[in-house]
Design an enzyme around this catalytic site. Structure first.
Site: not given
Length: 410
Positions: A199, A283, A335, A338, A354, A357, A364
């Protein structure tokens, strides 16, 4: 693995007489290039077909040397002039291919005339020019002589051509074109079973899916004070004076130091990632669009585009896999534990929990893990892919099942 060509650049330190000979060669190559562009423009204006390369070579080089006004073309190597004509022809090929949509990337402009005020100049010597490397490790160029070279590494193979470059900072470089050996490349980069998601950001240049954070060096930001002072001194000099040219060189050298440091950082990091990982996920960033925002200076300072280009060609050279995911993948909203999508978050939110969960995520690191998962590189404890392969929906699962769409919420 296919054989690819790479460039190896080394710094040149010509003597004063050799520098004058190089300047003469740069000027002759520029004149021949401009003559070729002018000949093509005249042919287009008069409605004639474009002259061929052989016709231009005979008219602009061979016959031009016999005329008194162009006799000085004989003072440089004929190969330099022939390669300048080839450069003009290639520029027109790129231009027409861009018009037809056959060339990727931004549209190419029509070839323009080169100016003697251009701060960057190049000449190319092929094998026909009979250039050589002397026993005392100097680069012997025809009609220029043996030029001192600072060899930072050994060439892996015999180069097919060498390009002499003078940049805007007044530095000379020799750029050798070398064919790579796939077997030697495979030995240098042995196979590994590691994979990583990356990232890219501004606070940290890169955050890896294993939690590693690589700080952004911010070369331009650190050199801003020096650059401002040099630019201020340049603006106070009288145009056309020798002092202004000296001040311009100081500005160019300061910018060259920033660019060289950034390029070295990108090379070291990209080589390290390629060496340690068999597959890399990144990305697809819209760098040009981000460079038009208020973060433009920081985006240009990071140099994401050149870094991704290095990853791409090094992965192809060493047999690694580079996977690029779609830029609209919500890597910062999902997330990684999950899979719950929690919606967009402002940039100042660097950690979030999250709601499903209760996992506390570093923004990052979580995005890097999602990049790796979206690329299909993440594996479970049993070495099976985390994301299963897509399957076709069953017949009873498709369609709206007779539910009217008019009453649905927008």
């Amino acid at each position: 693995m296919a054989i690819t060509q790479l460039r190896y650049s080394f710094r040149l330190y010509p003597e004063p007489g050799q520098a004058r000979a190089l300047a003469r060669a740069f000027g002759c190559a520029r004149v021949v290039y401009n003559d070729a562009v002018r000949a093509r423009r005249d042919a287009h204006t008069e409605g004639h077909p474009y002259p061929s390369l052989s016709l231009l070579s005979r008219a602009l080089v061979t016959e031009a040397k016999r005329r008194p006004e162009r006799a000085w073309l004989g003072e440089v190597s004929a190969v330099v002039l022939q390669q300048s004509l080839r450069d003009a022809e290639q520029a027109y090929r790129n231009f027409f291919a861009s018009l037809k949509g056959e060339r990727k990337g931004p549209k190419s402009e029509e070839p323009r005339m080169k100016s003697r005020k251009d701060k960057r100049a190049t000449i190319r010597f092929t094998a026909n020019a009979r250039w050589s490397i002397t026993p005392d490790d100097r680069l012997n160029l025809p009609k220029i002589g043996p030029v001192k070279v600072v060899w930072s590494r050994r060439l892996p193979a015999v180069p097919s051509s060498v390009t002499v470059i003078k940049d805007s900072a007044g530095r000379f470089f020799a750029s050798f074109v070398v064919d790579t050996d796939p077997a030697a490349d495979a030995e240098r980069m042995p196979a590994t079973d590691q994979s990583v998601g990356i990232d890219l950001g501004l606070t940290h240049f890169a955050v890896l899916s294993d939690g590693t954070k690589i700080d952004s060096p911010r070369f331009l930001r650190r050199a801003e004070k020096k650059l401002k002072k040099a630019q201020r001194e340049l603006s106070r000099k009288q145009k056309g004076s020798k002092n202004r040219n000296k001040a311009r060189l100081r500005v160019a050298r300061a910018h060259a130091q920033v660019a060289d440091a950034r390029r070295e950082f990108h090379h070291q990091l990209s080589t390290q990632l390629i060496r340690e990982n068999q597959a890399i996920a990144v990305e697809d960033l819209a760098v040009n669009a981000l460079a038009r925002t208020r973060l433009a200076k920081s985006v240009h300072d990071a140099g994401w585009g050149s870094f991704l280009t290095m990853l791409e060609y090094k992965a192809a050279r060493y047999g690694r896999t580079l996977v690029t995911i779609d830029r609209f993948e919500p890597t910062s909203q999902v997330c990684s534990t999950c899979g719950t999508k929690d919606g967009p978050k402002p940039l100042h939110v660097r950690e979030w929990t999250c709601p499903a969960c209760g996992t506390l995520h570093d923004r990052d690191t979580n995005a890097a893990i999602n990049v790796k998962t979206a690329a299909g590189l993440a594996v479970s404890a049993c070495r099976a892919p985390v994301r299963p392969e897509p399957v076709l929906a069953q017949r009873e699962e498709t369609g709206s099942h007779g539910i009217p769409t008019a009453d649905r919420a927008a």
